[in-house]
Design a protein around this motif. Sequence first.
Motif, short mmCIF file in Angstrom:
data_model
loop_
_atom_site.label_atom_id
_atom_site.label_comp_id
_atom_site.label_asym_id
_atom_site.label_seq_id
_atom_site.Cartn_x
_atom_site.Cartn_y
_atom_site.Cartn_z
N TYR A 139 35.50 31.54 47.36
CA TYR A 139 34.16 32.10 47.13
C TYR A 139 33.08 31.01 47.05
O TYR A 139 31.90 31.29 47.24
CB TYR A 139 34.18 32.92 45.84
N LEU A 166 39.89 42.10 53.55
CA LEU A 166 39.45 41.72 52.21
C LEU A 166 38.24 40.79 52.25
O LEU A 166 37.29 40.94 51.49
CB LEU A 166 40.59 41.06 51.44
N TYR A 167 38.25 39.83 53.16
CA TYR A 167 37.17 38.84 53.16
C TYR A 167 35.89 39.37 53.83
O TYR A 167 34.80 38.85 53.57
CB TYR A 167 37.66 37.53 53.79
N MET A 221 29.66 40.73 48.18
CA MET A 221 29.52 40.71 46.73
C MET A 221 28.43 39.74 46.28
O MET A 221 28.28 38.65 46.81
CB MET A 221 30.85 40.32 46.07
N ILE A 252 34.65 40.90 50.53
CA ILE A 252 34.20 39.91 49.56
C ILE A 252 32.84 39.34 49.94
O ILE A 252 32.00 39.04 49.07
CB ILE A 252 35.24 38.77 49.44
N SER A 253 32.59 39.20 51.22
CA SER A 253 31.33 38.61 51.68
C SER A 253 30.11 39.40 51.23
O SER A 253 28.99 38.88 51.24
CB SER A 253 31.33 38.48 53.20
N THR A 273 36.52 36.17 37.91
CA THR A 273 37.95 35.88 38.06
C THR A 273 38.37 34.95 36.94
O THR A 273 37.67 34.79 35.95
CB THR A 273 38.25 35.30 39.45
N LEU A 288 32.40 41.60 42.12
CA LEU A 288 33.84 41.78 42.35
C LEU A 288 34.61 41.12 41.21
O LEU A 288 34.38 39.95 40.90
CB LEU A 288 34.25 41.16 43.68
N LYS A 316 39.50 44.84 41.44
CA LYS A 316 40.71 44.78 42.27
C LYS A 316 41.82 44.18 41.44
O LYS A 316 41.84 42.99 41.15
CB LYS A 316 40.47 43.94 43.52
N ILE A 318 40.91 32.78 44.66
CA ILE A 318 39.75 33.45 45.25
C ILE A 318 38.45 32.72 44.88
O ILE A 318 37.49 32.69 45.65
CB ILE A 318 39.68 34.93 44.79
N LEU A 338 31.20 36.90 41.65
CA LEU A 338 32.65 37.04 41.46
C LEU A 338 33.01 36.83 40.00
O LEU A 338 32.49 35.93 39.34
CB LEU A 338 33.38 36.00 42.32
#
Length: 412
Positions: A324, A303-304, A310, A307-308, A315, A220, A270, A320, A313
């Motif tokens: 994470y 969203l979460y 992925m 995310i779980s 960023t 992500l 995203k 986030i 991450l």
Amino acid sequence: MKILKKIRERGLHWFIETIKLKITFFLNNISYYFFSILPINDRKIIFESEGDLSDNSFALYDYMLKNNYTEKYKFIWAVDDIKNARKFKFPQTVFINRKYGIFDLKRAYHLATSRYIIFDHYNILSNVKKRRNQLVLNLWHGVGYKEIKNGKKVKEKSTFDFFDTLSDKLSLEFLKDFLECDPSKGVVLGYPRLDYFFRDNLEGKKFVKSLVGDKNKVLLWMPTFRQSINPELSEEYDYSETGLPIVYTADEMIKLNDYLIKENTTIILKIHHLQAKLPIFKTEFSNIILMSDDDLRDNNVQLYQFISQMDGLITDYSSIAIDYLLLDRPIIFTLDDYEEYEKHRGFYKKDIKKYMPGEQVYNYDEFLIAIKNIIDNKDLYKEDRTKILPLYHKFKDGKSSSRVLKFLKIER
């Protein structure tokens, strides 16, 4: 004279809309105080989130629905789109208008007679004086790396009684500064949305599989929206073809996609809706998938929950990354504009890089190496994450919703 000047500058339509707004605001307030003669219902709870039915407020509400609190409590959701919210047909739930721009008697009635008001973005009791036996909890929506720059302080008639935070260390310190309130208002309960990290999340699994199929790894990428760093960087992102860190051009996007194909890996990107309008994102890439909040909402996925699922991450300065950490999975920090960001926006801590436990990359080649490490299961920063985690998170058990309800003395 000032009014006449503004009418000349902004037009008669602006004046009429401003008057309508003031009248609506007044009527909503008067209605609230009228309904305040009625008794408070101890079993009525109001929720609010930015992005209807989302974030921490929805995660708490979702927990209550799934654990039979509907038998005892009535739920009121403050939303922007009531018609759409009703489609979900949630039990024991009514909807009111989130903002004061619409006259809503039902809103005034529920605001005046609900025992609990729980929000994560906008305190819907801020324009009126809350009643003595009402309790307002601010769940909020993140602890970050960026310097705190609050705008002009707006005087509120009612503020929250407590704010929820993740730890009694950095998380509490950051939020009491950001919210400009006494730390005694902080309660360390954890964020309800992070409970999704500790569940099966079949909805999230199904949605991700529909997007990527059977890929080796799914990453992500959630970059920070950079509009406000520097006035020279416009909303149109004229300074690059993508508006992204590290990957600046269409050619680099194509190269990245080709690399991901070769490694049987997908990046789900995203980004801010303004970036999504750039010409480059009209091209469909097989292994770089653009995703929006609307995509999640249309598939009834939080969203979460998403995310779980992925494997890693990507960023930069977004909160986030702190959330994470609970998943204990690799994080890539893209810091190619670190010096510029520090100069124009700033960071909460001068040595902020110490609080970024992951690969810190500054150019395209380093970016590919970091991605390759995740693909090859080389987790180089696990120890660093372990050291940083307690500064931001007291709990890692997926029981934040339960703690919030216990704190509020909301029992089945």
